[in-house]
Design a protein around this motif. Structure first.
Motif, PDB file in Angstrom:
ATOM      1  N   THR A  26     -11.273   1.197  -0.868  1.00  0.00           N
ATOM      2  CA  THR A  26     -10.919   0.516  -2.115  1.00  0.00           C
ATOM      3  C   THR A  26     -12.063  -0.405  -2.504  1.00  0.00           C
ATOM      4  OG1 THR A  26      -9.840  -1.377  -1.032  1.00  0.00           O
ATOM      5  CG2 THR A  26      -8.464   0.544  -1.531  1.00  0.00           C
ATOM      6  N   ASP A  27     -12.133  -0.733  -3.785  1.00  0.00           N
ATOM      7  CA  ASP A  27     -13.171  -1.648  -4.255  1.00  0.00           C
ATOM      8  C   ASP A  27     -13.019  -3.014  -3.618  1.00  0.00           C
ATOM      9  OD1 ASP A  27     -14.116   0.376  -5.874  1.00  0.00           O
ATOM     10  OD2 ASP A  27     -13.011  -0.300  -7.640  1.00  0.00           O
ATOM     11  N   ALA A  28     -11.779  -3.441  -3.367  1.00  0.00           N
ATOM     12  CA  ALA A  28     -11.538  -4.789  -2.854  1.00  0.00           C
ATOM     13  C   ALA A  28     -11.885  -4.925  -1.384  1.00  0.00           C
ATOM     14  CB  ALA A  28     -10.075  -5.173  -3.081  1.00  0.00           C
ATOM     15  N   GLU A  29     -11.654  -3.873  -0.593  1.00  0.00           N
ATOM     16  CA  GLU A  29     -11.784  -4.010   0.861  1.00  0.00           C
ATOM     17  C   GLU A  29     -12.790  -3.055   1.483  1.00  0.00           C
ATOM     18  OE1 GLU A  29      -7.822  -3.570   2.407  1.00  0.00           O
ATOM     19  OE2 GLU A  29      -7.248  -5.608   1.840  1.00  0.00           O
ATOM     20  N   GLY A  30     -13.390  -2.151   0.718  1.00  0.00           N
ATOM     21  CA  GLY A  30     -14.283  -1.170   1.312  1.00  0.00           C
ATOM     22  C   GLY A  30     -13.490  -0.195   2.172  1.00  0.00           C
ATOM     23  N   TRP A  31     -14.111   0.264   3.267  1.00  0.00           N
ATOM     24  CA  TRP A  31     -13.444   1.205   4.171  1.00  0.00           C
ATOM     25  C   TRP A  31     -12.542   0.465   5.145  1.00  0.00           C
ATOM     26  CZ3 TRP A  31     -13.166   6.066   3.041  1.00  0.00           C
ATOM     27  CH2 TRP A  31     -14.198   6.703   2.354  1.00  0.00           C
ATOM     28  N   GLN A  32     -11.295   0.897   5.211  1.00  0.00           N
ATOM     29  CA  GLN A  32     -10.318   0.318   6.127  1.00  0.00           C
ATOM     30  C   GLN A  32      -9.468   1.446   6.712  1.00  0.00           C
ATOM     31  OE1 GLN A  32      -9.953  -3.050   6.806  1.00  0.00           O
ATOM     32  NE2 GLN A  32     -11.705  -3.512   5.465  1.00  0.00           N
ATOM     33  N   ASP A  33      -8.993   1.219   7.953  1.00  0.00           N
ATOM     34  CA  ASP A  33      -8.076   2.189   8.539  1.00  0.00           C
ATOM     35  C   ASP A  33      -6.833   2.304   7.666  1.00  0.00           C
ATOM     36  OD1 ASP A  33      -9.781   2.573  10.661  1.00  0.00           O
ATOM     37  OD2 ASP A  33      -8.717   1.192  11.996  1.00  0.00           O
ATOM     38  N   ALA A  34      -6.383   3.525   7.434  1.00  0.00           N
ATOM     39  CA  ALA A  34      -5.197   3.747   6.618  1.00  0.00           C
ATOM     40  C   ALA A  34      -3.967   3.245   7.347  1.00  0.00           C
ATOM     41  CB  ALA A  34      -5.045   5.235   6.314  1.00  0.00           C
ATOM     42  N   PRO A  35      -3.058   2.575   6.646  1.00  0.00           N
ATOM     43  CA  PRO A  35      -1.806   2.155   7.289  1.00  0.00           C
ATOM     44  C   PRO A  35      -1.015   3.369   7.748  1.00  0.00           C
ATOM     45  CG  PRO A  35      -1.672   1.872   4.913  1.00  0.00           C
ATOM     46  CD  PRO A  35      -3.086   2.232   5.209  1.00  0.00           C
ATOM     47  N   TYR A  36      -0.234   3.169   8.799  1.00  0.00           N
ATOM     48  CA  TYR A  36       0.493   4.285   9.399  1.00  0.00           C
ATOM     49  C   TYR A  36       1.934   3.885   9.649  1.00  0.00           C
ATOM     50  CZ  TYR A  36       1.822   7.952  12.699  1.00  0.00           C
ATOM     51  OH  TYR A  36       2.461   8.989  13.315  1.00  0.00           O
ATOM     52  N   ASP A  37       2.831   4.786   9.333  1.00  0.00           N
ATOM     53  CA  ASP A  37       4.248   4.635   9.623  1.00  0.00           C
ATOM     54  C   ASP A  37       4.722   5.993  10.116  1.00  0.00           C
ATOM     55  OD1 ASP A  37       7.057   4.652   9.504  1.00  0.00           O
ATOM     56  OD2 ASP A  37       7.125   3.283   7.803  1.00  0.00           O
ATOM     57  N   PRO A  38       5.219   6.081  11.360  1.00  0.00           N
ATOM     58  CA  PRO A  38       5.579   7.400  11.895  1.00  0.00           C
ATOM     59  C   PRO A  38       6.677   8.104  11.106  1.00  0.00           C
ATOM     60  CG  PRO A  38       6.362   5.632  13.325  1.00  0.00           C
ATOM     61  CD  PRO A  38       5.450   5.001  12.326  1.00  0.00           C
ATOM     62  N   ALA A  39       7.444   7.347  10.315  1.00  0.00           N
ATOM     63  CA  ALA A  39       8.506   7.958   9.517  1.00  0.00           C
ATOM     64  C   ALA A  39       8.033   8.383   8.134  1.00  0.00           C
ATOM     65  CB  ALA A  39       9.683   6.988   9.376  1.00  0.00           C
ATOM     66  N   ALA A  40       6.792   8.068   7.816  1.00  0.00           N
ATOM     67  CA  ALA A  40       6.307   8.262   6.446  1.00  0.00           C
ATOM     68  C   ALA A  40       5.334   9.426   6.346  1.00  0.00           C
ATOM     69  CB  ALA A  40       5.630   6.994   5.943  1.00  0.00           C
ATOM     70  N   LEU A  41       5.302  10.032   5.170  1.00  0.00           N
ATOM     71  CA  LEU A  41       4.232  10.927   4.774  1.00  0.00           C
ATOM     72  C   LEU A  41       3.242  10.136   3.929  1.00  0.00           C
ATOM     73  CD1 LEU A  41       6.393  14.009   3.735  1.00  0.00           C
ATOM     74  CD2 LEU A  41       4.981  13.808   5.791  1.00  0.00           C
ATOM     75  N   THR A  42       1.971  10.462   4.060  1.00  0.00           N
ATOM     76  CA  THR A  42       0.931   9.812   3.273  1.00  0.00           C
ATOM     77  C   THR A  42       0.675  10.651   2.026  1.00  0.00           C
ATOM     78  OG1 THR A  42      -0.098   8.909   5.276  1.00  0.00           O
ATOM     79  CG2 THR A  42      -1.454   8.995   3.292  1.00  0.00           C
ATOM     80  N   VAL A  43       0.701   9.995   0.869  1.00  0.00           N
ATOM     81  CA  VAL A  43       0.538  10.680  -0.411  1.00  0.00           C
ATOM     82  C   VAL A  43      -0.637  10.061  -1.155  1.00  0.00           C
ATOM     83  CG1 VAL A  43       1.590  11.169  -2.666  1.00  0.00           C
ATOM     84  CG2 VAL A  43       2.989  11.251  -0.573  1.00  0.00           C
ATOM     85  N   ASN A  44      -1.509  10.900  -1.682  1.00  0.00           N
ATOM     86  CA  ASN A  44      -2.585  10.392  -2.538  1.00  0.00           C
ATOM     87  C   ASN A  44      -2.750  11.306  -3.745  1.00  0.00           C
ATOM     88  OD1 ASN A  44      -3.995  12.061  -0.209  1.00  0.00           O
ATOM     89  ND2 ASN A  44      -5.391  12.175  -1.959  1.00  0.00           N
ATOM     90  N   ILE A  45      -3.319  10.756  -4.796  1.00  0.00           N
ATOM     91  CA  ILE A  45      -3.579  11.569  -5.980  1.00  0.00           C
ATOM     92  C   ILE A  45      -5.019  12.062  -5.948  1.00  0.00           C
ATOM     93  CG2 ILE A  45      -1.829  10.378  -7.316  1.00  0.00           C
ATOM     94  CD1 ILE A  45      -4.161   9.118  -8.926  1.00  0.00           C
TER      95      ILE A  45
END
Length: 328
Positions: free
Chosen positions: A225-244
């Protein structure tokens, strides 16, 4: 990376809540897609046992000797095995890099439209590895869930923009899609990473939405992201990760950003780490005309594009030509 940038969105209130709950969900989605282009989605209804079984079966195939996998070898956009050195995603951004440190089994849309030219390019039969016959029924079940979920997400996205709920799904009557089973083995398989080499190089996806079932790892997904640069993606074992992807970003006139991401190389402190991701890329009907939504929704007016001319150019960009020297 903050939860406000990549929030956890529970689809329960969207599906069964009243107007206020649905409006709150849509507003959170709009905010997140402006910031990072990513969401975590729970309440999706996918039984976690299904991707777990797919992983176990796919792992059996990927661990086979190369000679048994080679007959299934394809290039990017094909249906079959993408072996070591076949893909370098950073080229989608115009950045040279060594090939990605992964192998994939790729599936794609296979139900013919009746248009011979379109079907020959975009709706060809899938290949199923004979060595793991149980993979076919598992993947077929998973694909049905991903298609339904992706259309539901597109309806949520349209609502988040204040549009008719079918604004995007009216273009997914017979869409293209892809499913990659990505295998990220350790250094005993891929060797020591070269400078600038990743499991997947920095890029944005190309279509409308991507739905990712991932595993937590030290050499895992990072988001930019512009605000934070490269960061580890948050993870939730119950969640699917969605991006556009790029097409959706263009469609919204860059109101939403295509989620830029990469997958780190095998970590030095855990060189044997092995991960498998299930990545479902959703697109739209072949040769949809994608035009930027005007202000006040959109911020930038892009030239209209033919969706699948655009997709083909992107797929060509990340393909490593056969015979390319990848040693440096």
């Amino acid at each position: 990376m903050t939860g406000s940038q990549v929030p956890v969105i529970d689809l329960g209130p969207w599906r069964s809540g009243g107007p206020e709950e649905r409006a709150r969900t849509a507003a959170r989605v709009d905010e997140a897609l402006r910031a990072a282009g990513f969401l975590l989605v729970t309440g999706h209804g996918v039984d976690p046992a299904l991707p777990a079984r797919i992983r176990d079966t796919a792992r059996t195939f990927f661990r086979l000797p190369a000679a048994l996998k080679e007959p299934y070898a394809v290039t990017v956009g094909g249906r079959g095995w993408l072996g070591p050195g076949a893909e370098a995603n950073s080229y989608a951004e115009g950045a040279a890099s060594p090939p990605d440190l992964k192998e994939s089994w790729s599936f794609a849309a296979d139900e013919p439209t009746g248009n011979a030219a379109v079907d020959a390019e975009w709706f060809r039969p899938n290949t199923w590895p004979a060595e793991v016959p149980e993979l076919g029924p598992l993947v077929t079940q998973y694909l049905a869930r991903m298609r339904a979920l992706s259309d539901e997400l597109l309806e949520l996205l349209a609502t988040a923009l204040g549009l008719d709920q079918d604004h995007f799904t009216r273009h997914t009557g017979h869409p293209t899609w892809g499913l990659n089973l990505n295998w990220y083995p350790g250094t005993e398989t891929v060797g020591t990473p070269l400078p600038g080499q990743f499991r997947i190089g920095a890029h944005t996806d190309f279509g409308t939405v991507t739905v990712l079932d991932r595993q937590l790892g030290s050499g895992g997904l990072q988001i930019h992201t512009d605000a934070e640069g490269w960061q580890d993606a948050p993870y939730d074992p119950a969640a699917l990760t969605v991006n556009i992807g790029d097409l959706m970003a263009r469609w919204t006139g860059d109101r939403w950003r295509a989620g830029r991401h990469r997958v780190l190389p095998p970590p030095a402190d855990a060189p044997a780490e092995e991960l498998i991701s299930l990545v479902y890329f959703y697109e739209c009907d072949a040769h949809t005309r994608v035009e930027s939504l005007p202000a006040p929704i959109g911020r930038v007016v892009h030239d209209p594009v033919d969706s699948h001319t655009y997709l083909r150019e992107k797929l060509r960009a990340i393909s490593v030509p056969a015979g390319t020297d990848t040693s440096e």
